[in-house]
Design an enzyme around this catalytic site. Structure first.
Site, PDB file in Angstrom:
ATOM      1  N   HIS A 103     -12.422   4.319 -15.134  1.00 58.16           N
ATOM      2  CA  HIS A 103     -13.101   3.098 -15.558  1.00 58.16           C
ATOM      3  C   HIS A 103     -14.503   3.419 -16.049  1.00 58.16           C
ATOM      4  CE1 HIS A 103     -14.230   3.544 -11.292  1.00 58.16           C
ATOM      5  NE2 HIS A 103     -15.284   2.797 -11.546  1.00 58.16           N
ATOM      6  N   HIS A 105     -18.355   1.628 -16.700  1.00 54.99           N
ATOM      7  CA  HIS A 105     -19.279   0.538 -16.397  1.00 54.99           C
ATOM      8  C   HIS A 105     -20.103   0.230 -17.644  1.00 54.99           C
ATOM      9  CE1 HIS A 105     -18.916   0.883 -11.918  1.00 54.99           C
ATOM     10  NE2 HIS A 105     -18.512   2.096 -12.280  1.00 54.99           N
TER      11      HIS A 105
END
Length: 142
Positions: A103, A105
């Site tokens: 992932h 940010h």
């Protein structure tokens, strides 16, 4: 390196087992609000393909992932009238990774405003919903 855990929280979000405030979704990537934001508008961009992190991901994942990271970065900057955008990506515990699904940010940034620590304090659902709506509106007007 450890193997991919299909029961990590992001895998559960991708399967619809845990709710999230989604701001974007296509056939390869989902973007949603971080429930423990380090700043207003903190968004996570997650590939649907299972990979623990950047170190074990199929390189074919990166094109779609980072195209959406750019799209979300532009939208959060616009949605929050930010001065800039920080992009962060962590790999393994020593680097700060705490959820073991790749992932990225995306954090809108403001001159003179530091990021909040990642303390585990969850944001109010209505704040996340309002922030998600701002980003969806910015995406729609792009």
């Amino acid at each position: 390196m450890m193997s991919y855990d299909t029961d990590n929280i992001f895998a559960k979000i991708l399967r619809g087992e845990i709710p999230s405030q989604k701001v974007y979704e296509d056939n390869a990537v989902v973007a949603f609000m971080d429930v423990m934001p380090q700043g207003e508008g903190h968004t996570l961009v997650v590939p649907k393909a299972p990979s623990r992190n950047l170190l074990d991901a199929d390189p074919a994942t990166f094109g779609a992932l980072f195209a959406v990271v750019q799209k979300i970065a532009v939208a959060v900057k616009k949605a929050f009238s930010a001065d800039g955008v920080t992009i962060q990506q962590f790999n393994e515990p020593a680097a700060g990774q705490s959820v073991y699904h790749l992932h990225v940010h995306v954090l809108p940034r403001f001159e003179g405003v530091p990021l909040k620590p990642h303390t585990g304090a969850m944001e109010k659902p209505e704040v996340l919903a309002a922030n998600a709506e701002k980003i969806r509106a910015a995406l729609a007007s792009a």
